[in-house]
Design a protein around this motif. Structure first.
Motif, mmCIF file in Angstrom:
data_model
loop_
_atom_site.group_PDB
_atom_site.id
_atom_site.type_symbol
_atom_site.label_atom_id
_atom_site.label_comp_id
_atom_site.label_asym_id
_atom_site.label_seq_id
_atom_site.Cartn_x
_atom_site.Cartn_y
_atom_site.Cartn_z
ATOM 1 N N VAL A 123 19.294 -38.594 10.695
ATOM 2 C CA VAL A 123 18.455 -39.113 11.468
ATOM 3 C C VAL A 123 17.348 -37.944 11.614
ATOM 4 N N THR A 124 16.070 -37.025 11.341
ATOM 5 C CA THR A 124 15.441 -36.383 11.762
ATOM 6 C C THR A 124 14.116 -36.883 12.697
ATOM 7 N N LEU A 125 14.330 -36.014 14.013
ATOM 8 C CA LEU A 125 12.738 -36.003 14.908
ATOM 9 C C LEU A 125 12.162 -35.392 14.757
ATOM 10 N N ASP A 126 10.907 -35.400 14.413
ATOM 11 C CA ASP A 126 10.110 -35.181 14.748
ATOM 12 C C ASP A 126 8.784 -35.072 14.982
ATOM 13 N N ARG A 127 8.960 -34.408 16.210
ATOM 14 C CA ARG A 127 7.497 -34.147 17.294
ATOM 15 C C ARG A 127 7.269 -33.380 17.679
ATOM 16 N N PRO A 128 5.971 -32.443 16.983
ATOM 17 C CA PRO A 128 5.340 -31.215 17.615
ATOM 18 C C PRO A 128 4.785 -30.775 19.194
ATOM 19 N N LYS A 129 4.929 -29.815 19.251
ATOM 20 C CA LYS A 129 5.051 -29.020 18.663
ATOM 21 C C LYS A 129 6.565 -28.466 18.663
ATOM 22 N N ALA A 130 7.749 -28.626 19.415
ATOM 23 C CA ALA A 130 8.237 -28.612 20.168
ATOM 24 C C ALA A 130 9.477 -29.377 20.003
ATOM 25 N N ASN A 131 9.232 -30.533 19.710
ATOM 26 C CA ASN A 131 10.546 -31.979 19.001
ATOM 27 C C ASN A 131 11.159 -31.897 20.685
ATOM 28 N N GLU A 156 11.280 -25.549 12.127
ATOM 29 C CA GLU A 156 12.368 -24.295 11.613
ATOM 30 C C GLU A 156 12.107 -22.880 13.082
ATOM 31 N N MET A 157 10.846 -23.601 13.932
ATOM 32 C CA MET A 157 11.133 -22.868 15.123
ATOM 33 C C MET A 157 11.630 -23.376 16.213
ATOM 34 N N PHE A 158 12.097 -24.618 16.458
ATOM 35 C CA PHE A 158 12.267 -25.272 17.531
ATOM 36 C C PHE A 158 12.696 -27.013 17.195
ATOM 37 N N PHE A 159 14.846 -26.326 17.429
ATOM 38 C CA PHE A 159 15.611 -27.422 17.477
ATOM 39 C C PHE A 159 15.240 -28.852 18.062
ATOM 40 N N SER A 160 14.985 -28.201 19.308
ATOM 41 C CA SER A 160 14.431 -29.225 20.292
ATOM 42 C C SER A 160 14.122 -28.444 21.307
ATOM 43 N N VAL A 180 21.213 -27.444 13.038
ATOM 44 C CA VAL A 180 20.283 -26.981 14.576
ATOM 45 C C VAL A 180 19.438 -25.616 13.517
ATOM 46 N N SER A 181 17.690 -25.911 13.970
ATOM 47 C CA SER A 181 17.091 -24.914 13.192
ATOM 48 C C SER A 181 16.294 -24.501 14.794
#
Length: 264
Positions: A20-28, A61-65, A105-106
Motif C-alpha cells: 500500500v503506497t500513500l503518495d500525497r505530495p509534498k509531504a504525504n 524519499e524526503m517524507f515518509f509522512s 520508512v523512507s
C-alpha cells in the motif's frame, strides 16, 4: 470516499502480499478523506483470505509522512473528525487486524506519520530517515504515540520526544529497538519485500493468534492472559488449536520437510 482521496493511495499485489503506497505530495500528509480511504484499503486487506502480509510505504524519499494535514487544519478542517474505520491513517484502531504489517520508512516520519509507522508490526527504515513528535510545539498532544512510545523504548527517551519534540535519527531509533533495521535507501525496499515474502510463507493462523494475544493481553495480567489461551477463549487461539495447520506442522517436523500452510 472522494475520488481525490482515492488517487493518493495505490496498491500492488504479489501473491499473498499487498503493498500500500500513500503518495500525497509534498509531504504525504493525511487529511480526513485520505485517512478514511486508507482505512478502507487496510480493511479490505484484513478481509481478503488470499492476503497474508501488508507493506506500508509512501511516495518520495524526503517524507515518509508529515502526519496530520496542518494546512487542512488551518483552513478549518476538524482535527477530531471522522478518520474512518481504522482511525488516523487507517491502521491504529482497525478492529481484528490479525495479519502482519510492515512499515517501509523512507524520510521523515513526523507526528501522525510516526504514529502510522508505530501501528505496524515491523519497521524498516532508510538510513536518512528521522522521527519526531512536534505536536507539543503546536499546542496539542501526540495521542497514539503518548500511549505507544513509552511501551516501545525506555520511558525517559520516549518522554524526551513527547515533551520536547526532538528529532531522532534512524541509527538512534535502531539502538533503542524502535526499528528493526536501518538500510541504505537503495536496499530498503528489496529488504522489506524479502521479509514480506518470508512472512507470506509462514503459518497465517499462528500469526493471527500472536497478534490477537498481544492486543488483548495489553489490558490483562499474565495469569489472565495465559488462562484465556489455555482455555481457548480467544477466537484465533481456538481456530489454531483445532486446525489442520497445527497437525501439518507436527507432521512436517517429524518427516523432516517444510510445512505447507493452508490457513485452515
Amino acid at each position: 470516499m472522494t475520488d481525490a482521496a482515492e488517487a493518493f493511495i495505490t496498491t500492488r499485489r504479489e501473491g499473498a502480499i499487498l503493498e500500500v503506497t500513500l503518495d500525497r505530495p509534498k509531504a504525504n500528509a493525511i487529511d480526513l478523506a485520505t485517512s478514511r480511504a486508507m482505512g478502507r484499503t487496510f480493511a479490505a486487506f484484513r478481509d481478503d483470505p488470499g492476503l497474508r502480509v501488508a507493506i506500508v510505504r509512501t511516495g518520495g524519499e524526503m517524507f515518509f509522512s508529515a502526519g496530520w494535514d496542518l494546512k487542512a487544519a488551518a483552513e478549518g478542517a476538524e482535527i477530531d473528525g471522522d478518520y474512518g474505520i481504522g482511525g488516523f491513517g487507517g491502521l491504529q484502531l482497525l478492529p481484528d487486524l490479525n495479519k502482519p504489517v510492515i512499515a517501509c520508512v523512507s524520510g521523515m516520519a513526523v507526528g501522525g506519520g510516526f504514529e502510522l509507522a508505530l501501528s505496524c508490526d515491523l519497521i524498516y527504515a532508510a538510513d536518512h530517515s528521522r522521527f519526531a513528535l512536534p505536536e507539543i510545539r503546536a499546542g496539542t498532544i501526540a495521542d497514539a504515540a503518548t500511549i505507544k512510545l513509552p511501551r516501545r523504548i525506555p520511558h525517559h527517551v520516549a518522554m524526551e520526544m513527547l515533551l520536547m519534540g526532538r528529532w531522532m535519527e534512524a541509527e538512534e531509533a535502531l539502538r533503542w529497538g524502535l526499528v528493526n533495521e536501518v538500510l541504505p535507501q537503495d536496499r530498503l525496499e528489496a529488504r522489506v519485500w524479502e521479509v514480506a515474502r518470508l512472512l507470506a510463507s509462514g503459518p497465517p493462523l499462528v500469526f493471527a493468534a500472536i497478534k490477537e494475544v498481544l492486543r488483548v493481553s495489553e489490558a490483562e495480567d499474565f495469569a489472565t492472559g495465559m488462562a484465556r489461551m489455555m482455555n481457548r477463549q480467544l477466537p484465533t487461539i481456538d481456530r489454531l488449536y483445532g486446525s489442520e495447520d497445527l497437525h501439518e506442522g507436527a507432521r512436517a517436523f517429524a518427516e523432516g520437510r517444510d510445512p505447507v500452510w493452508q490457513g485452515k
